[in-house]
Design an enzyme around this catalytic site. Sequence first.
Site, short mmCIF file in Angstrom:
data_model
loop_
_atom_site.label_atom_id
_atom_site.label_comp_id
_atom_site.label_asym_id
_atom_site.label_seq_id
_atom_site.Cartn_x
_atom_site.Cartn_y
_atom_site.Cartn_z
N GLU A 41 0.84 -1.20 0.00
CA GLU A 41 0.00 0.00 0.00
C GLU A 41 0.88 1.25 0.00
O GLU A 41 1.81 1.35 0.78
CB GLU A 41 -0.92 -0.03 1.23
CG GLU A 41 -1.90 1.11 1.28
CD GLU A 41 -2.65 1.27 -0.04
OE1 GLU A 41 -3.30 0.32 -0.49
OE2 GLU A 41 -2.56 2.36 -0.64
N LYS B 150 8.21 -1.68 -2.39
CA LYS B 150 7.58 -0.91 -1.32
C LYS B 150 8.65 -0.30 -0.40
O LYS B 150 8.61 0.89 -0.07
CB LYS B 150 6.63 -1.80 -0.52
CG LYS B 150 6.03 -1.16 0.71
CD LYS B 150 5.16 0.03 0.36
CE LYS B 150 5.01 0.94 1.56
NZ LYS B 150 4.20 2.12 1.30
N CYS C 95 6.28 4.55 9.03
CA CYS C 95 6.84 3.81 7.89
C CYS C 95 8.29 4.14 7.53
O CYS C 95 9.10 3.22 7.40
CB CYS C 95 5.97 4.05 6.66
SG CYS C 95 4.34 3.33 6.84
P1 NAD Z 1 -1.76 -0.57 12.70
O1 NAD Z 1 -0.96 -0.90 13.88
O2 NAD Z 1 -2.54 0.72 12.64
O3 NAD Z 1 -2.83 -1.74 12.44
C1 NAD Z 1 -2.53 -3.09 12.51
C2 NAD Z 1 -3.69 -3.81 13.18
O4 NAD Z 1 -3.49 -5.22 13.08
C3 NAD Z 1 -3.84 -3.51 14.68
O5 NAD Z 1 -5.11 -2.95 14.92
C4 NAD Z 1 -3.67 -4.89 15.35
O6 NAD Z 1 -4.52 -5.07 16.47
C5 NAD Z 1 -4.04 -5.83 14.24
N1 NAD Z 1 -3.52 -7.19 14.39
C6 NAD Z 1 -2.24 -7.57 14.63
N2 NAD Z 1 -2.13 -8.91 14.66
C7 NAD Z 1 -3.38 -9.39 14.43
C8 NAD Z 1 -3.92 -10.71 14.34
N3 NAD Z 1 -3.13 -11.79 14.46
N4 NAD Z 1 -5.24 -10.84 14.12
C9 NAD Z 1 -6.03 -9.75 13.99
N5 NAD Z 1 -5.58 -8.50 14.06
C10 NAD Z 1 -4.26 -8.30 14.27
O7 NAD Z 1 -0.77 -0.65 11.45
P2 NAD Z 1 -0.91 0.09 10.03
O8 NAD Z 1 -0.37 1.48 10.11
O9 NAD Z 1 -2.28 -0.12 9.49
O10 NAD Z 1 0.13 -0.75 9.18
C11 NAD Z 1 -0.14 -2.06 8.76
C12 NAD Z 1 0.88 -2.46 7.73
O11 NAD Z 1 0.78 -1.59 6.58
C13 NAD Z 1 2.33 -2.35 8.20
O12 NAD Z 1 3.07 -3.39 7.62
C14 NAD Z 1 2.78 -1.02 7.63
O13 NAD Z 1 4.16 -0.99 7.40
C15 NAD Z 1 2.04 -0.98 6.31
N6 NAD Z 1 1.78 0.37 5.77
C16 NAD Z 1 1.39 1.39 6.61
C17 NAD Z 1 1.10 2.64 6.08
C18 NAD Z 1 0.65 3.78 6.95
O14 NAD Z 1 0.58 4.89 6.47
N7 NAD Z 1 0.34 3.56 8.21
C19 NAD Z 1 1.20 2.85 4.70
C20 NAD Z 1 1.59 1.80 3.89
C21 NAD Z 1 1.87 0.56 4.43
C1 UDX Z 2 4.68 7.49 3.69
C2 UDX Z 2 4.68 7.39 2.16
O1 UDX Z 2 4.53 8.71 1.62
C3 UDX Z 2 3.54 6.50 1.69
O2 UDX Z 2 3.60 6.33 0.28
C4 UDX Z 2 3.66 5.15 2.38
O3 UDX Z 2 2.59 4.31 1.99
C5 UDX Z 2 3.68 5.29 3.89
O4 UDX Z 2 4.76 6.17 4.27
P1 UDX Z 2 3.29 8.82 5.50
O5 UDX Z 2 4.39 8.43 6.42
O6 UDX Z 2 1.89 8.57 5.90
O7 UDX Z 2 3.48 8.12 4.08
O8 UDX Z 2 3.39 10.40 5.21
P2 UDX Z 2 4.37 11.28 4.30
O9 UDX Z 2 3.55 12.34 3.65
O10 UDX Z 2 5.20 10.49 3.41
O11 UDX Z 2 5.29 12.01 5.39
C6 UDX Z 2 6.23 11.31 6.14
C7 UDX Z 2 7.03 12.29 6.99
O12 UDX Z 2 7.89 13.09 6.18
C8 UDX Z 2 6.17 13.27 7.78
O13 UDX Z 2 6.69 13.45 9.06
C9 UDX Z 2 6.26 14.53 6.96
O14 UDX Z 2 6.04 15.68 7.73
C10 UDX Z 2 7.68 14.45 6.46
N1 UDX Z 2 7.91 15.22 5.22
C11 UDX Z 2 7.28 14.86 4.07
C12 UDX Z 2 8.79 16.30 5.24
O15 UDX Z 2 9.37 16.62 6.26
N2 UDX Z 2 8.99 16.99 4.07
C13 UDX Z 2 8.38 16.67 2.90
O16 UDX Z 2 8.62 17.34 1.90
C14 UDX Z 2 7.49 15.57 2.91
#
Ligand code: NAD
Ligand code: UDX
Length: 460
Positions: A163, A218, A274
């Site tokens: 994602e 990713k 991330c």
């Molecule tokens: P999060 O911690 O917000 O959510 C994960 C959820 O999974 C939690 O609510 C937890 O309770 C649940 N969980 C864990 N083990 C479980 C199980 N065995 N059964 C059921 N539920 C379970 O995490 P997130 O930010 O959504 O990230 C999830 C993944 O997506 C990570 O690998 C992260 O690196 C990736 N990712 C995150 C972002 C972002 O912006 N947060 C963007 C892209 C990718």
């Molecule tokens: C990032 C990636 O952008 C996204 O594609 C991936 O799926 C998850 O990780 P996110 O961490 O949610 O997303 O936010 P992002 O907008 O990338 O910002 C990350 C950090 O960098 C923040 O703290 C932001 O303030 C900082 N940032 C971003 C800067 O300091 N300067 C910039 O120009 C851009």
Amino acid sequence: MKEIKKIACIGAGYVGGPTMSVIAQKNPGIQVTVVDLNQQRIDAWNDEDLSQLPIYEPGLDGVVGEARGRNLFFSTDVETAIDEADMIFISVNTPTKTYGKGKGQAADLKYIELCARQIARVAQGDKIIVEKSTLPVRTAAALKSILDDTGNGVNFAILSNPEFLAEGTAVADLHHPDRVLIGGEDEEAIQALVQIYAAWVPHERILTTNLWSSELSKLVANAFLAQRVSSINAISELCEVTGANVDEVSRAIGHDSRIGPKFLKASVGFGGSCFQKDILNLVYIARSYNLTAVADYWEQVIILNDHQKSRFAERIIQTMYNTVNGKKIVFLGWAFKKDTNDTRESAAIYVADHLLDEEAHLVVYDPKVSADQIYKDLDYLKTRSAEENRRLVTVVNDPYEALQEAHAATILTEWDEFKGYDWALIKKQMKKPSFVFDGRKLLDSASLRKLGFDYYAIGE
Ligand code: NAD
Ligand code: UDX
């Protein structure tokens, strides 16, 4: 082609929740069930009051409101959802390991493995398993081995579908993705997932690759984005000593179409769940293949980011006559970026920790982050006791109240509302001299200086 009637998603977090809501919104004929072990989180996803959803994302309430109860469901019944689904997304957390081999660098895959074992135990029919979580390259091989060895003679096809949404713009990113990436070996499974996205994403934006390229892409995408932020932050320090202005430098270089304007905003340091985690993971993988130069190269992105956070705190201390002991310093913003309530790895946490070491009195205001979360973030560092964190840090709901009699205001998150404050009034209410430290280069420096503030911004 295999027709998908039911989808399950394990993990109702920042990724699982919004991603599945949009898939359900755009595919009304498919039943989508998002499951999580966390009852409180699921209850919040089911709250009738859409302002109570567990994560704050602009526009998400509308999407959930449209699909929930129609073909989008949130539940803690993981086994039923697994049993019924044709396709299962794994969207659980993959944090940096805090113990054992790879501590502080490798991704902790225990939640992923638990999911795989549970799927293997419960599944009675063939399923497509989709890695939505961000995973080290070659994780799909481990997943396949667990599923095939402990399964009930069921066939599992594994796809990688990382994602790319960013928090704060998740709904817009999901509605109009630059690309959707699908890695896999089983052509029928790939096409089944392509069909789901094709409900709203143009075909040319749906890229298919082999599994390993998808998993690795990713990590690489996040590493490249974070590297740009560290690059401009490195230049911000040079600007401060030479009289150049980092915003002007960004604009000048960003006009080069080969460089482009995005991710060139200097800041107090990147945060979020991330960037750091994924680069550390990349560094760990490179080291595990003995690619020392590659690992060192990417590690520098993190080293520079840590430097940026601590040098911002140091600049505050030095400017305020080398002591902040007992001084009231207001933090405007605690989230790692605007338009989210997420505080994971937020720069504010580390800047606060640094100033608390010097016994500053911090007053924090963030429009979306609760006091409870702020104290949790500080306690997690284990730098000082919970009592001491509560003695030194006050959290308020009113920024003007916070700034009364303050020695300094610091901008840690670029929330739009900070720009609209009555800074003339604030100037009257703060102590003199009135310092502003702008870690986001958010406010208009000329007008603040005209009002009489001692204004310092990153990169200026
Ligand atoms: P999060 O911690 O917000 O959510 C994960 C959820 O999974 C939690 O609510 C937890 O309770 C649940 N969980 C864990 N083990 C479980 C199980 N065995 N059964 C059921 N539920 C379970 O995490 P997130 O930010 O959504 O990230 C999830 C993944 O997506 C990570 O690998 C992260 O690196 C990736 N990712 C995150 C972002 C972002 O912006 N947060 C963007 C892209 C990718
Ligand atoms: C990032 C990636 O952008 C996204 O594609 C991936 O799926 C998850 O990780 P996110 O961490 O949610 O997303 O936010 P992002 O907008 O990338 O910002 C990350 C950090 O960098 C923040 O703290 C932001 O303030 C900082 N940032 C971003 C800067 O300091 N300067 C910039 O120009 C851009």
